[in-house]
Enzyme design. Sequence first.
Site, PDB file in Angstrom:
ATOM      1  N   GLU A 107      51.390  91.813  40.347  1.00 40.94           N
ATOM      2  CA  GLU A 107      52.226  92.482  39.335  1.00 40.94           C
ATOM      3  C   GLU A 107      53.376  93.239  39.988  1.00 40.94           C
ATOM      4  O   GLU A 107      53.460  93.341  41.215  1.00 40.94           O
ATOM      5  CB  GLU A 107      51.343  93.407  38.486  1.00 40.94           C
ATOM      6  CG  GLU A 107      50.288  92.606  37.732  1.00 40.94           C
ATOM      7  CD  GLU A 107      49.463  93.432  36.751  1.00 40.94           C
ATOM      8  OE1 GLU A 107      49.493  94.678  36.806  1.00 40.94           O
ATOM      9  OE2 GLU A 107      48.787  92.806  35.904  1.00 40.94           O
ATOM     10  N   CYS A 161      51.192  85.055  38.095  1.00 43.21           N
ATOM     11  CA  CYS A 161      49.769  84.829  37.836  1.00 43.21           C
ATOM     12  C   CYS A 161      49.064  84.246  39.061  1.00 43.21           C
ATOM     13  O   CYS A 161      49.692  83.615  39.923  1.00 43.21           O
ATOM     14  CB  CYS A 161      49.588  83.845  36.686  1.00 43.21           C
ATOM     15  SG  CYS A 161      50.060  84.479  35.081  1.00 43.21           S
ATOM     16  N   ASN A 196      46.759  87.359  41.067  1.00 42.23           N
ATOM     17  CA  ASN A 196      47.948  87.817  40.349  1.00 42.23           C
ATOM     18  C   ASN A 196      48.623  88.954  41.123  1.00 42.23           C
ATOM     19  O   ASN A 196      47.961  89.763  41.775  1.00 42.23           O
ATOM     20  CB  ASN A 196      47.640  88.198  38.896  1.00 42.23           C
ATOM     21  CG  ASN A 196      46.487  89.157  38.724  1.00 42.23           C
ATOM     22  OD1 ASN A 196      45.578  89.191  39.528  1.00 42.23           O
ATOM     23  ND2 ASN A 196      46.528  89.937  37.660  1.00 42.23           N
ATOM     24  N   CYS A 214      46.992  81.075  31.228  1.00 48.35           N
ATOM     25  CA  CYS A 214      48.151  81.245  30.338  1.00 48.35           C
ATOM     26  C   CYS A 214      48.963  79.956  30.248  1.00 48.35           C
ATOM     27  O   CYS A 214      48.835  79.052  31.078  1.00 48.35           O
ATOM     28  CB  CYS A 214      49.013  82.420  30.790  1.00 48.35           C
ATOM     29  SG  CYS A 214      50.173  82.026  32.102  1.00 48.35           S
ATOM     30  N   GLU A 225      47.089  81.634  39.282  1.00 49.26           N
ATOM     31  CA  GLU A 225      47.153  80.168  39.384  1.00 49.26           C
ATOM     32  C   GLU A 225      48.471  79.733  40.016  1.00 49.26           C
ATOM     33  O   GLU A 225      48.512  78.849  40.872  1.00 49.26           O
ATOM     34  CB  GLU A 225      47.048  79.529  37.991  1.00 49.26           C
ATOM     35  CG  GLU A 225      45.772  79.852  37.230  1.00 49.26           C
ATOM     36  CD  GLU A 225      45.883  81.114  36.373  1.00 49.26           C
ATOM     37  OE1 GLU A 225      46.539  82.083  36.803  1.00 49.26           O
ATOM     38  OE2 GLU A 225      45.314  81.115  35.266  1.00 49.26           O
TER      39      GLU A 225
HETATM   40  N1  THU Z   1      47.146  86.509  34.503  1.00 42.36           N
HETATM   41  C1  THU Z   1      46.883  85.556  35.458  1.00 42.36           C
HETATM   42  O1  THU Z   1      46.924  85.852  36.656  1.00 42.36           O
HETATM   43  N2  THU Z   1      46.601  84.299  35.041  1.00 42.36           N
HETATM   44  C2  THU Z   1      46.511  83.918  33.751  1.00 42.36           C
HETATM   45  O2  THU Z   1      46.335  82.734  33.469  1.00 42.36           O
HETATM   46  C3  THU Z   1      46.590  84.914  32.679  1.00 42.36           C
HETATM   47  C4  THU Z   1      47.128  86.232  33.076  1.00 42.36           C
HETATM   48  C5  THU Z   1      47.470  87.881  34.947  1.00 42.36           C
HETATM   49  C6  THU Z   1      48.887  88.295  34.704  1.00 42.36           C
HETATM   50  C7  THU Z   1      48.774  89.807  34.638  1.00 42.36           C
HETATM   51  O3  THU Z   1      48.841  90.327  35.942  1.00 42.36           O
HETATM   52  C8  THU Z   1      47.366  90.044  34.090  1.00 42.36           C
HETATM   53  O4  THU Z   1      46.658  88.817  34.258  1.00 42.36           O
HETATM   54  C9  THU Z   1      47.330  90.448  32.625  1.00 42.36           C
HETATM   55  O5  THU Z   1      48.053  89.566  31.833  1.00 42.36           O
END
Ligand code: THU
Length: 129
Positions: free
Chosen positions: A44, A53, A42, A84, A55
């Site tokens: 940010e 994210c 991920n 997610c 994935e």
């Molecule tokens: N996140 C992912 O990378 N994949 C997911 O399927 C769920 C959430 C990340 C996004 C964000 O940086 C952190 O997890 C918290 O939501």
Amino acid sequence: MTASELLKLASEARKSAYAPYSKFLVGAALLSDNGTVFTGCNVENASYGLTNCAERTAVFTAISEGVRNFSAIAISLLGGGSPCGACRQVLNEFNPCMKIYLGDENGQLVRETTLDVMLPDAFGPENLS
Ligand code: THU
């Protein structure tokens, strides 16, 4: 490539996560039909909504390198949580039946399932025609 090998790669990718805001690190390893693995973490941003994210990072990396056929994805996150909805939708585009291995932060398998179970009655390319 076994599920545990793929999960190990996901947990390695998790270490690259850029998550200074949530501090929630996620790694993914996407297995293509030709055996190549694409990893992602991920990423940010100070403008929170721009976060990508793990994935989707892995999928976009694979697509940008010309690979579109995937059989499985391993995801490593605290306690082996769930992908997610946005990521499920993006994965559905390429293989609605792909295997999903959910693992904890050490890459230990917590749950094994398939995308069609996690995203039933999905909207896909076939719905456009
Ligand atoms: N996140 C992912 O990378 N994949 C997911 O399927 C769920 C959430 C990340 C996004 C964000 O940086 C952190 O997890 C918290 O939501």
